[in-house]
Motif scaffolding. Structure first.
Motif, PDB file in Angstrom:
ATOM      1  N   VAL A 163      46.343  57.999  88.035  1.00  0.00           N
ATOM      2  CA  VAL A 163      45.903  56.654  88.411  1.00  0.00           C
ATOM      3  C   VAL A 163      45.049  56.069  87.286  1.00  0.00           C
ATOM      4  O   VAL A 163      44.039  56.662  86.877  1.00  0.00           O
ATOM      5  CB  VAL A 163      45.125  56.662  89.735  1.00  0.00           C
ATOM      6  N   ASP A 164      45.439  54.907  86.802  1.00  0.00           N
ATOM      7  CA  ASP A 164      44.818  54.285  85.639  1.00  0.00           C
ATOM      8  C   ASP A 164      44.259  52.907  86.017  1.00  0.00           C
ATOM      9  O   ASP A 164      44.630  52.317  87.029  1.00  0.00           O
ATOM     10  CB  ASP A 164      45.866  54.125  84.535  1.00  0.00           C
ATOM     11  N   SER A 187      42.888  46.609  75.459  1.00  0.00           N
ATOM     12  CA  SER A 187      42.961  48.032  75.140  1.00  0.00           C
ATOM     13  C   SER A 187      41.873  48.813  75.863  1.00  0.00           C
ATOM     14  O   SER A 187      40.917  48.246  76.396  1.00  0.00           O
ATOM     15  CB  SER A 187      42.816  48.239  73.630  1.00  0.00           C
ATOM     16  N   GLY A 188      42.050  50.127  75.863  1.00  0.00           N
ATOM     17  CA  GLY A 188      41.064  51.008  76.459  1.00  0.00           C
ATOM     18  C   GLY A 188      41.519  51.703  77.718  1.00  0.00           C
ATOM     19  O   GLY A 188      40.738  52.434  78.343  1.00  0.00           O
ATOM     20  N   ILE A 189      42.778  51.499  78.128  1.00  0.00           N
ATOM     21  CA  ILE A 189      43.257  52.139  79.349  1.00  0.00           C
ATOM     22  C   ILE A 189      43.170  53.660  79.208  1.00  0.00           C
ATOM     23  O   ILE A 189      43.165  54.203  78.102  1.00  0.00           O
ATOM     24  CB  ILE A 189      44.692  51.710  79.689  1.00  0.00           C
ATOM     25  N   ASP A 247      43.091  60.093  74.131  1.00  0.00           N
ATOM     26  CA  ASP A 247      43.289  61.512  73.829  1.00  0.00           C
ATOM     27  C   ASP A 247      41.922  62.198  73.800  1.00  0.00           C
ATOM     28  O   ASP A 247      41.173  62.035  72.843  1.00  0.00           O
ATOM     29  CB  ASP A 247      43.991  61.664  72.482  1.00  0.00           C
ATOM     30  N   PRO A 248      41.582  62.933  74.859  1.00  0.00           N
ATOM     31  CA  PRO A 248      42.398  63.225  76.035  1.00  0.00           C
ATOM     32  C   PRO A 248      42.433  62.034  77.000  1.00  0.00           C
ATOM     33  O   PRO A 248      41.582  61.134  76.918  1.00  0.00           O
ATOM     34  CB  PRO A 248      41.674  64.418  76.666  1.00  0.00           C
ATOM     35  N   LYS A 249      43.410  62.039  77.897  1.00  0.00           N
ATOM     36  CA  LYS A 249      43.512  60.977  78.893  1.00  0.00           C
ATOM     37  C   LYS A 249      42.248  60.942  79.750  1.00  0.00           C
ATOM     38  O   LYS A 249      41.635  61.968  80.024  1.00  0.00           O
ATOM     39  CB  LYS A 249      44.742  61.195  79.788  1.00  0.00           C
ATOM     40  N   ARG A 250      41.874  59.739  80.174  1.00  0.00           N
ATOM     41  CA  ARG A 250      40.743  59.571  81.107  1.00  0.00           C
ATOM     42  C   ARG A 250      41.238  58.744  82.279  1.00  0.00           C
ATOM     43  O   ARG A 250      41.279  57.514  82.235  1.00  0.00           O
ATOM     44  CB  ARG A 250      39.558  58.877  80.421  1.00  0.00           C
ATOM     45  N   LEU A 251      41.638  59.421  83.330  1.00  0.00           N
ATOM     46  CA  LEU A 251      42.213  58.770  84.497  1.00  0.00           C
ATOM     47  C   LEU A 251      41.215  58.759  85.647  1.00  0.00           C
ATOM     48  O   LEU A 251      40.164  59.403  85.590  1.00  0.00           O
ATOM     49  CB  LEU A 251      43.506  59.490  84.894  1.00  0.00           C
TER      50      LEU A 251
END
Length: 296
Positions: A119-120, A245-247, A252-256
């Protein structure tokens, strides 16, 4: 003018004070927030004379989506150059349009069920249409805008990007609660420059997104003109204008978003939304679907 949906009733808000529209207008206008867009010009003329003497304090916990049941929700992808770059795409020649289903609308402070998966967040300025628009010239685009509000184009990336093209953009972005909007609708005249509004996302205290709408590749009048050249835009329809930007998914790493996170979204003049996420014991949709083995 600032318009709110408090406890399901249409309100005009100023300096933290709310006036109930149905009561103040002697029943001329309904208390139902969605109905007002069909009479937007008449309503704004009356609202300019509204008396706040008998107004009551705004109760934040009672605020719902200022546009609770839009007929159509259009969303614009990759509409900031920095988001195009982080997504590994090329600048679009025309607006990239998808939809969010109206049942995904929720309010500015609601708890949202986390469906599992990736979920983003995508903070966006949201346009609310004020009168039917068909084949609108770009130069007249703002004339069809009732106001602006704040939104999050929440996205479950696993479902959104599943399968071969065409992928499931609409479904992945339309879980219940995945289109929060609010806290109020603000008419364009309230902004110093409605084409240059700061929007931002903070996730559990960390700034994730911050930009200004002057960086939109396709500004609001262009979006109104383009969409109305294809399909009629009706009063109360929404246009999510794109995210900077910034999603979390491209980091890296993902931040969900997890169930312990608080998502805070902000926009100049409009205000702030805050959302928490609740876990569910239901399986993710991709784990339950199966293809039939029989074919006609």
């Amino acid at each position: 003018m600032r318009v709110a949906n408090q406890a399901g009733r249409l309100q005009i808000v100023a300096d933290g004070v709310a006036v109930d529209v149905e009561t103040a207008s002697g029943g001329r206008f309904s208390a139902e927030p969605q109905q007002i867009f069909d009479r937007w010009a008449e309503f704004t003329t009356w609202a300019a004379t509204a008396d706040f003497t008998d107004g009551t304090p705004v109760v934040e916990s009672e605020l719902g989506a200022p546009v609770p049941r839009p007929g159509q929700i259009f969303a614009i992808g990759v509409n900031y150059a920095d988001h195009v770059e982080e997504s590994g795409l090329t600048l679009p020649d025309a607006p990239f349009v998808f939809t969010k289903f109206p049942a995904s609308i929720t309010g500015p402070y609601d708890t949202i069920e986390h469906p599992g998966g990736s979920v983003d967040f995508e903070v966006e300025l949201v346009v609310v249409i004020g009168k039917e628009a068909r084949h609108v010239p770009v130069s007249e685009g703002w004339e069809y805008v009732a106001g602006l509000t704040l939104g999050q184009d929440l996205s479950e990336r696993d479902l959104q990007l599943s399968g071969p093209p065409p992928q499931q953009f609409a479904l992945g972005k339309s879980f219940a609660g995945f289109a929060p909007v609010g806290p109020v609708l603000v008419t364009p005249d309230e902004f110093a420059d409605p084409d240059d509004i700061e929007v931002s996302t903070v996730l559990s205290g960390e700034l994730m997104q911050k930009s200004r709408t002057r960086h939109l590749i396709f500004p609001i009048p262009v979006l109104v003109s383009y969409l109305s050249s294809i399909v009629p835009l009706r009063p109360g329809d929404l246009i999510f204008t794109g995210t900077p930007s910034g999603i979390g998914f491209t980091r890296d790493p993902k931040r969900l978003i997890g169930v312990d996170d608080e998502l805070v979204s902000r926009a100049d003049t409009i205000g702030e939304m805050r959302h928490r996420f609740a876990a569910t014991d239901r399986p993710h949709p991709l784990t339950t679907v199966s293809r039939s083995t029989s074919h006609v």
